[in-house]
Scaffold this active site. Structure first.
Site, mmCIF file in Angstrom:
data_model
loop_
_atom_site.group_PDB
_atom_site.id
_atom_site.type_symbol
_atom_site.label_atom_id
_atom_site.label_comp_id
_atom_site.label_asym_id
_atom_site.label_seq_id
_atom_site.Cartn_x
_atom_site.Cartn_y
_atom_site.Cartn_z
ATOM 1 N N ASP A 87 -3.511 -0.556 0.451
ATOM 2 C CA ASP A 87 -3.484 -1.966 0.823
ATOM 3 C C ASP A 87 -2.867 -2.859 -0.250
ATOM 4 O OD1 ASP A 87 -4.493 -1.504 3.317
ATOM 5 O OD2 ASP A 87 -6.574 -1.766 2.732
ATOM 6 N N TYR B 83 -8.878 -4.993 9.247
ATOM 7 C CA TYR B 83 -9.924 -5.088 8.234
ATOM 8 C C TYR B 83 -9.790 -6.340 7.384
ATOM 9 C CZ TYR B 83 -12.835 -0.853 8.117
ATOM 10 O OH TYR B 83 -13.770 0.105 8.379
#
Length: 688
Positions: free
Chosen positions: A339, A423
């Site tokens: 990420d 998320y």
């Protein structure tokens, strides 16, 4: 005035300041002059000076001797961009610009295995191009979705190496969902309707390469291990969402009322904050002094952290987060995100909301990113700073007199939140009143689900709703600690508490133990050991505590969380070698910031990360060391995680050890909150 005629960077800025809008324009103009072809800008940010150049300036700053004539490191910008050539080819470039002269002083062209990280604009282009593709539209039509529904797409990094020998093509995979637009609310939860198709796109050309049929079987369905491409023997699935149902989370769409009996619990600070933020970066609170900067990859970074005029940490950041999915059915084996490296925490940071994301009296810091055309793009409220009550810090009741002294803890919170598709991650640095630093992560948001046939269950995840399988996966974080415990020459020791053998003279009753200390002399890794109460101590051997005689230190307990489970020979494990151990100890190298390596997008192997740094076998005793702490969250989903997951909390606590001569929080006032009341409304009496 044209972009090439913009004024050069004006004014005297701190070496750690984020770039101003004018500086971003100066850097973009310098690159335009140096390149031909169409430019697409990805990132422009302050390039921190090399440590050897930065430290003399910081020392002068702490000695209050900085003046207009104080030598300063050259202020430079790092520019990351694409060059689209006349033949349509695309080069991924990186330049360094001297902001004082407005000139490019260095450049590099990334090799085929060095993949630039994605931008938000790029993700949107993938979505738009897929939805506009005639082949994709035909396949969607063949699925016969309900009238008024549309397709929603989540772009994902292409996380595997099953592209064969053609490693020059950059690929992106697009997971698809159905979105019920008849509800009249664009916030309808499309993740409740996963579609069993995955589109693969050429990242550079934005052209669809193929559409794959996703497996939707359950226990014992071996046919799911055969990768099927739609149009090559595998038809588009018909009405794939008929057995799914809505699972909404926005308040106005809930199928139940919100709780009416939850009364307000307000945070009030009538006299304002106990902290100050000056120069948009210098934070002072209680005995703490530090600077906060911003990068597109890390978001909030803490620098030059001092407590009571003593140095503790030179640079502190969250370095990487990899999320490997553990469903072995192709193409799910490619479902692995980095990420920070693939997308960037700074580029995906939220605009934080007063009274929701942060409470009380809040100071916000904006972030300045860059548009594809090279113009500054301000992201407001990217970082919030506020104080929170943290319960009792210390208490003692004198048994002789009955008097109790209670001191409440308070923390300064420096927080940011990122959204990556489904998320959210909440990242926060907490500073406490007793010299402790806490690094906290809290995953939340919506799990990345896939479809499953009606009535089936799967060994690779949990059925959380009709037709919805939440796959097993891991979140593995890395924190980079560049310590400066009373100076920059530090030593790392590992301490284990081990029982003494029971014997007549030294341990006759068998209750003794000793603390066994091992000094780390060469760069290496360390693993957690909760059964021996293992702690990692960062000490300064040249500074001794006047009471204990031991070196002044800070320590942390490696979090005994599960490490990467993927087989060491797998793509996932080779790409995330940092996730194989809980702690790495390496020697400082300028710009070696990334636990998983600088380039993670479509990587085949971790390069330049913790593993490579430790493999140098550098001397790290009484040296300029860097400590990397790794901890994770193995997520075997629960039904209770659907449709939105309550936060999971993970924390790393850096605490002083023999750094002070007594409890550093003895001077914290012991105050009674006069506004606290009994539940019947009467005020608390003294001594109650």
């Amino acid at each position: 005035m044209s972009s090439d005629e913009l004024p050069r960077s004006a004014g005297v800025k701190h070496p750690l300041h984020v770039l101003s809008a004018d500086e971003i324009r100066v850097a973009a103009a310098a690159v335009r002059r140096a390149r031909t072809g169409q430019l697409v800008f990805r990132n422009i940010f302050n390039l921190e000076p090399p440590k050897a150049q930065l430290l003399p300036f910081l020392d002068a700053e702490h000695a209050s001797t900085v003046g207009a004539d104080t030598p300063r490191p050259a202020r430079r910008a790092r520019v990351q961009y694409d060059v689209i050539e006349h033949d349509g080819g695309r080069l991924y470039m990186e330049s360094t610009v001297d902001l004082a002269t407005g000139q490019e002083v260095d450049e590099r062209c990334l090799h085929t295995h060095q993949r630039a990280s994605f931008t938000v604009d790029e993700f949107q282009a993938f979505i738009d191009n897929a939805l506009a593709d005639p082949v994709f539209q035909r396949l969607v039509a063949e699925m016969e979705l309900p009238t008024g529904w549309e397709v929603a797409i989540d772009p994902w990094p292409y996380g595997g190496s099953d592209f064969g020998d053609d490693y020059t093509t950059r690929l992106t995979q697009l997971f698809c969902f159905a979105r019920d637009m008849t509800k009249g609310n664009r916030d309808v939860n499309h993740y409740a309707f996963p579609l069993p198709i995955c589109a693969v796109m050429d990242t550079a050309t934005r052209q669809l390469v193929r559409v794959e049929r996703l497996p939707t079987g359950g226990h014992g369905d071996v046919d799911d291990f055969v990768l099927k491409t739609i149009g090559h023997g595998s038809p588009a699935p018909k009405k794939p969402t008929e057995h799914c149902q809505h699972a909404d989370y926005v308040p106005e769409m809930l199928n139940q009322p919100v709780r009416p009996d939850l009364k307000p619990l307000n945070v009030l600070q009538p006299d304002g904050t106990s902290f100050t933020v000056t120069d948009n970066s210098l934070v002072e609170w209680q005995k703490w002094r530090l600077r906060v900067s911003f990068t597109p990859r890390e978001c909030a970074v803490l620098h030059d952290i001092y407590y009571d005029n003593r140095s503790v940490v030179h640079r502190l950041s969250f370095s990487e987060l990899t999320v490997p999915y553990c469903d072995p059915r192709p193409p799910y084996h490619r479902k692995q995100a980095f990420d920070y490296g693939d997308a960037g925490a700074g580029r995906t940071s939220n605009v934080l909301s007063k009274g929701c994301d942060c409470l009380g009296a809040i100071q916000y810091l904006d972030a300045t990113l860059v548009t594809p055309s090279g113009e500054p793009d301000v992201s407001p409220n990217a970082i919030c700073i506020h104080e929170v009550d943290d319960g009792i810090l210390w208490k003692h009741t004198n048994l002789m007199t009955g008097r109790a002294v209670v001191v409440r803890n308070r923390k300064l919170v420096i927080q940011y939140i990122i959204t990556l598709g489904n998320y959210e991650y909440i990242f926060a640095y907490h500073l406490d009143l007793a010299g402790g630093i806490h690094l906290e992560t809290r995953p939340t948001g919506i799990m990345s689900p896939v479809g499953i046939d009606e009535g089936k269950t799967s060994p690779y995840g949990t059925v959380v709703g009709p037709g919805v399988l939440a796959q097993n996966h891991q979140h593995i974080f890395a924190v980079r600690i560049d310590p400066a415990v009373d100076g920059h020459d530090n030593t790392v020791t590992v301490q284990d508490s081990v029982p003494l053998p029971m014997e007549p003279t030294r341990n006759p009753y068998g209750n003794g133990y000793r603390v066994q200390s091992t000094t780390i002399t060469k760069s290496t890794y360390i693993d957690a050991s909760p059964l021996t109460n293992r702690v990692v101590k960062i000490c300064n051997p040249s500074k001794k505590n006047p009471v204990s005689g031991r070196p002044v230190s800070y320590e942390f307990t490696p979090a005994p969380t599960q490490l990467l489970m993927a087989d060491p020979a797998s793509d996932i494990a080779r790409r995330a070698k940092y996730a194989r151990h809980h702690v790495w100890v390496t020697r400082h190298a300028d710009y070696e910031f990334w636990a998983g390596g600088e380039f993670t997008n479509m990587s085949r192997e971790e390069e330049g990360g913790c593993h490579d740094a430790a493999a140098r076998d550098d001397d790290v005793e009484n040296a300029d060391v860097v400590v990397w702490a790794v901890f994770g969250f193995t997520h075997s989903p629960r039904v209770e995680d659907w449709p939105v997951m309550p936060v999971e909390r993970r924390e790393l606590h850096l605490r002083p050890v023999d750094f002070f001569s007594a409890n550093p929080a003895l001077d914290v006032p012991s105050r009674r909150d006069a506004r606290s009341v009994l539940v019947d409304g009467e005020c608390c009496a003294d001594g109650a």
